[in-house]
Design a protein around this motif. Structure first.
Motif, mmCIF file in Angstrom:
data_model
loop_
_atom_site.group_PDB
_atom_site.id
_atom_site.type_symbol
_atom_site.label_atom_id
_atom_site.label_comp_id
_atom_site.label_asym_id
_atom_site.label_seq_id
_atom_site.Cartn_x
_atom_site.Cartn_y
_atom_site.Cartn_z
ATOM 1 N N ASP A 381 0.690 -51.433 -26.022
ATOM 2 C CA ASP A 381 -0.449 -50.591 -26.348
ATOM 3 C C ASP A 381 -1.429 -50.306 -25.431
ATOM 4 O O ASP A 381 -2.327 -49.466 -25.434
ATOM 5 C CB ASP A 381 -1.098 -50.998 -27.845
ATOM 6 C CG ASP A 381 -0.091 -51.103 -28.985
ATOM 7 O OD1 ASP A 381 0.626 -49.933 -29.088
ATOM 8 O OD2 ASP A 381 0.079 -51.964 -29.710
ATOM 9 N N ARG A 561 1.268 -42.791 -27.656
ATOM 10 C CA ARG A 561 1.082 -43.634 -28.552
ATOM 11 C C ARG A 561 0.131 -43.758 -29.468
ATOM 12 O O ARG A 561 -0.412 -44.803 -30.301
ATOM 13 C CB ARG A 561 0.681 -45.217 -27.712
ATOM 14 C CG ARG A 561 1.867 -45.430 -26.781
ATOM 15 C CD ARG A 561 1.183 -46.652 -25.570
ATOM 16 N NE ARG A 561 2.479 -47.230 -25.048
ATOM 17 C CZ ARG A 561 2.833 -46.595 -24.057
ATOM 18 N NH1 ARG A 561 2.726 -45.096 -23.726
ATOM 19 N NH2 ARG A 561 3.858 -47.206 -23.382
ATOM 20 N N PHE A 563 -0.212 -41.864 -32.326
ATOM 21 C CA PHE A 563 0.131 -41.180 -33.511
ATOM 22 C C PHE A 563 1.131 -42.310 -34.346
ATOM 23 O O PHE A 563 2.190 -42.418 -33.768
ATOM 24 C CB PHE A 563 0.780 -39.985 -33.680
ATOM 25 C CG PHE A 563 -0.059 -39.000 -32.856
ATOM 26 C CD1 PHE A 563 -1.249 -38.518 -33.763
ATOM 27 C CD2 PHE A 563 -0.013 -38.646 -31.526
ATOM 28 C CE1 PHE A 563 -2.067 -37.590 -32.920
ATOM 29 C CE2 PHE A 563 -0.837 -37.796 -30.921
ATOM 30 C CZ PHE A 563 -1.688 -37.076 -31.794
ATOM 31 N N PRO A 564 0.940 -42.916 -35.486
ATOM 32 C CA PRO A 564 1.973 -43.560 -36.186
ATOM 33 C C PRO A 564 3.378 -42.857 -36.359
ATOM 34 O O PRO A 564 3.277 -41.655 -36.457
ATOM 35 C CB PRO A 564 1.377 -44.098 -37.625
ATOM 36 C CG PRO A 564 -0.158 -43.569 -37.276
ATOM 37 C CD PRO A 564 -0.294 -42.537 -36.300
ATOM 38 N N PRO A 565 4.346 -43.491 -36.557
ATOM 39 C CA PRO A 565 5.831 -42.943 -36.648
ATOM 40 C C PRO A 565 5.788 -42.324 -37.884
ATOM 41 O O PRO A 565 6.606 -41.335 -37.984
ATOM 42 C CB PRO A 565 6.629 -44.392 -36.795
ATOM 43 C CG PRO A 565 5.875 -45.314 -36.208
ATOM 44 C CD PRO A 565 4.524 -45.087 -36.370
ATOM 45 N N ASP A 566 5.230 -42.518 -38.760
ATOM 46 C CA ASP A 566 5.194 -41.896 -40.246
ATOM 47 C C ASP A 566 4.294 -40.718 -40.375
ATOM 48 O O ASP A 566 4.376 -39.884 -41.229
ATOM 49 C CB ASP A 566 4.682 -42.892 -41.536
ATOM 50 C CG ASP A 566 5.848 -43.666 -41.527
ATOM 51 O OD1 ASP A 566 6.924 -43.814 -41.364
ATOM 52 O OD2 ASP A 566 5.404 -44.888 -42.255
ATOM 53 N N ALA A 567 3.471 -40.321 -39.305
ATOM 54 C CA ALA A 567 2.564 -39.229 -39.404
ATOM 55 C C ALA A 567 3.339 -37.904 -39.122
ATOM 56 O O ALA A 567 4.201 -37.685 -38.075
ATOM 57 C CB ALA A 567 1.692 -39.215 -38.049
ATOM 58 N N ARG A 588 -8.366 -42.188 -29.749
ATOM 59 C CA ARG A 588 -8.077 -42.878 -31.108
ATOM 60 C C ARG A 588 -8.929 -41.869 -32.190
ATOM 61 O O ARG A 588 -8.401 -41.711 -33.099
ATOM 62 C CB ARG A 588 -8.333 -44.223 -31.018
ATOM 63 C CG ARG A 588 -7.094 -45.150 -30.548
ATOM 64 C CD ARG A 588 -7.392 -46.379 -30.657
ATOM 65 N NE ARG A 588 -8.659 -46.997 -29.775
ATOM 66 C CZ ARG A 588 -8.514 -47.523 -28.568
ATOM 67 N NH1 ARG A 588 -7.263 -47.320 -27.887
ATOM 68 N NH2 ARG A 588 -9.644 -48.005 -28.095
#
Length: 634
Positions: A381, A561, A563-567, A588
């Motif tokens: 990250d 990096r 955005f979360p995978p589920d977005a 962010r």
């Protein structure tokens, strides 16, 4: 006075029979014409409680008989009738003078034992001789064979058992001081245990007391009565307890200086006395001062093996790190060891159980002084150039290998100063300083606490150091990473001392750097402007990491990096997003605000939402987004 040996039950039975026998003889003496019964042929295991009282408090035979008379009024209904027959309303001094052997008027003088040690109370009456006498409840229980602390003292003191395990240095000190006390005739001097290890001070005092055949009771200095009369009463009652139990007293000042009540009480006590305080104190009495420190890393590792009391092989991989990163008192290790055993028994992996127990040991105090950050970031990250990443990995390695290098390899003895890992993270806001601290906390399995220096630094002289010391002392138990945010205001160039405020600011800075250098964990300062720091201060920091503003390629990596995978994402053009001159913190903020815009519209997150969020973010700074920064976004 009455121990817990196997003979105690036999002694209690014999004591009861002796007391009944003496009461029968005294009742007969008070009854005209009655012949005292023949005494039983008792084989005494030890002196009776009445004999013990007479011996240790120096009662004359007449005073001993008065005490027995007062006890008879409480224990035997016959005595009320006997006193009435003798023309007295209960036990009185006139009755004692008329009926008991070897009477003397001084028996009720204030400086004689019966009144000096409050063994009897004199009720209201027309004269001293006709006033009712009543035995003190604590003394009555003692005569009956019950040896428990006075109800007026018990709520103020806490009994401390001798420690189960001790650090070698603490054990050696306790044995040496106990031997010295045993050889010392007359009243004992005050043993003053100072230093950072509060629990260790208690354990050493308890061990010394045990070596002298005493129990240890402790009282917090703030619980001492403030009024002189009440303090006199406590002093008298405690000295009586010290003889009856028998016991030593530990006055615990904690982090505070000795109060006037502490000084006054120490002047009054002639029984074994300990004084515990973080810093050395001054009293009117002769004191021996001994500094008590928490066990070193190698010693802590040995103590952990004792405290775990199970096969420690599963812990070998983490014990070195635990002993290096945490600085716990022996008793804290013992309590944590029980928690670890319980966790392992319930299925928790050994390493996780050990870390959880350590991290929980000091949270409460530190949570009151700083803000805990839950570290969720990992190395992937953190978008930084390789030189900065390499320095951060060196920092992690030095924290991890402290015990081996300083203790096993001996560097700690050669370099006694500056053993802490102190670092400065400098760079513009949002360039990843706090994120890097999170990564280090995750890597080292440590807690991360952020301290707002503006809240710690006080305008009152001496308060800043006190606040900083509280932070560092609390952090020692947890091994936490300390992040001192926005240090610019404190660490500005102060080489030109113009007034007392500048001079004292230099003292505050020096104290902070001194504690950072001595702290066994990792302490980090952050600043937005490195040039504002005095070079003399910078030289005292082991690491300085400059966080540069990210270039286009680094900004693109940050966006990818963000955005979360589920977005739910629409097609995003990451190279064009990287045109926006914004650091990681800004990325962010923009990505999160855009997500809320998309969620409210019931749409996938798109470039349009990101554009709106970018304009809103820039407007907070009273600036506009340049056209070339968002060209091609829509």
């Amino acid at each position: 006075m009455m121990d817990d040996s196997p003979h105690t039950a036999r002694w209690a039975e014999a004591n009861q029979r002796l007391l009944v026998q003496e009461l029968n003889a005294l009742a007969a003496r008070l009854t005209p014409g009655e012949v005292p019964p023949a005494a039983d042929n008792l084989v005494e295991l030890a002196p009776s409680a009445l004999d013990l009282l007479a011996e240790v408090f120096g009662l004359s035979g007449f005073e001993r008989a008065i005490l027995l008379l007062c006890a008879g009024i409480e224990m035997d209904s016959r005595f009320a009738r006997c006193c009435a027959t003798a023309g007295s309303q209960g036990a009185t001094f006139a009755l004692a003078l008329a009926t008991l052997d070897a009477p003397h008027w001084s028996a009720l003088a204030p400086d004689r034992p019966l009144r000096r040690w409050r063994m009897i109370d004199i009720g209201a009456g027309q004269s001293l001789t006709t006033s009712p006498l009543r035995i003190d409840e604590r003394i009555l229980h003692f005569l009956a064979g019950l040896n428990v602390p006075d109800a007026r003292v018990a709520p103020l003191v806490t009994r401390h058992e001798p420690p189960v395990i001790m650090a070698d240095a603490h054990q050696a000190l306790a044995e040496r001081l106990a031997a010295v006390w045993l050889r010392q005739p007359g009243p004992k001097h005050v043993l003053h245990l100072s230093g950072e290890d509060g629990l260790g001070r208690e354990d050493i005092a308890a061990s010394i007391a045990s070596g002298l055949g005493l129990d240890l009771y402790a009282i917090a200095a703030e619980n001492l009565p403030a009024a002189p009369g009440d303090l006199d009463t406590f002093a008298t009652l405690w000295q009586r307890e010290a003889v009856l139990l028998p016991a030593a007293l530990l006055i615990d000042c904690g982090e505070n200086p000795a109060s006037p009540a502490v000084t006054a009480l120490s002047d009054k006590l002639s029984t074994p006395l300990f004084l515990g305080a973080r810093d050395p104190q001054r009293l009117h009495r002769v004191m021996q001062v001994h500094d008590v420190r928490k066990p070193g890393a190698t010693e802590q590792k040995r103590l952990w093996r004792q405290a775990l009391a199970i096969d420690t092989a599963p812990f070998d991989d983490v014990l070195d790190g635990i002993a290096s990163q945490y600085r716990l008192s022996t008793r804290a290790i013992l309590l944590a060891g029980q928690a670890v055993r319980d966790s392992v028994a319930s299925g928790t992996p050994a390493g996780d159980a050990l870390r959880q127990a350590c991290r929980g040991s000091g949270h409460r105090r530190l949570d009151e002084l700083a803000t805990r950050i839950e570290p969720g970031a990992v190395w992937d990250d953190l978008i930084l150039p390789d030189p900065q990443r390499n320095v951060l990995r060196q920092i992690a390695a030095q924290v991890r290998q402290r015990r081996r290098v300083y203790d096993e390899w001996g560097f700690g003895k050669r370099h006694e100063r500056g053993l802490g890992v102190a670092a400065l993270f400098s760079g513009e806001s949002g360039t990843g300083k706090t994120l890097a601290a999170e990564v280090l906390a995750s890597e080292l399995h440590l807690d991360l606490y952020r301290i707002d220096l503006s809240a710690v630094i006080s305008k009152y002289i001496g308060e800043s150091e006190k606040n900083l010391r509280r932070v560092f002392d609390a952090a020692e138990d947890t091994g936490a990473i300390l992040l001192f945010d926005e240090a610019d205001a404190l660490f500005g160039k102060r080489s030109d001392v113009k007034d007392s405020h500048d001079r004292y600011a230099n003292i505050e800075v020096s104290y902070l750097l001194q504690r950072m250098e001595a702290y066994r964990g990792l302490a980090i300062l952050t600043t937005n402007l490195k040039s504002a720091l005095d070079p003399a201060f910078q030289r005292r920091l082991r690491f300085i990491v400059q966080f540069p503003f990210p270039d286009a390629s680094q900004r693109e990596a940050i966006w990818r990096r963000a955005f979360p995978p589920d977005a739910p994402l629409d097609t995003l053009d990451f190279p064009r997003l990287a045109q926006l001159a914004v650091a990681g913190g800004g990325v962010r903020n923009i990505s999160l605000n855009a997500a809320f815009l998309a969620a409210e519209a019931g749409e996938k997150l798109s470039m349009r939402h990101l554009l709106a969020a970018a304009h809103a973010d820039r407007s907070k700074q009273d600036r506009q987004v340049a056209g070339h920064e968002t060209r091609g976004w829509l």
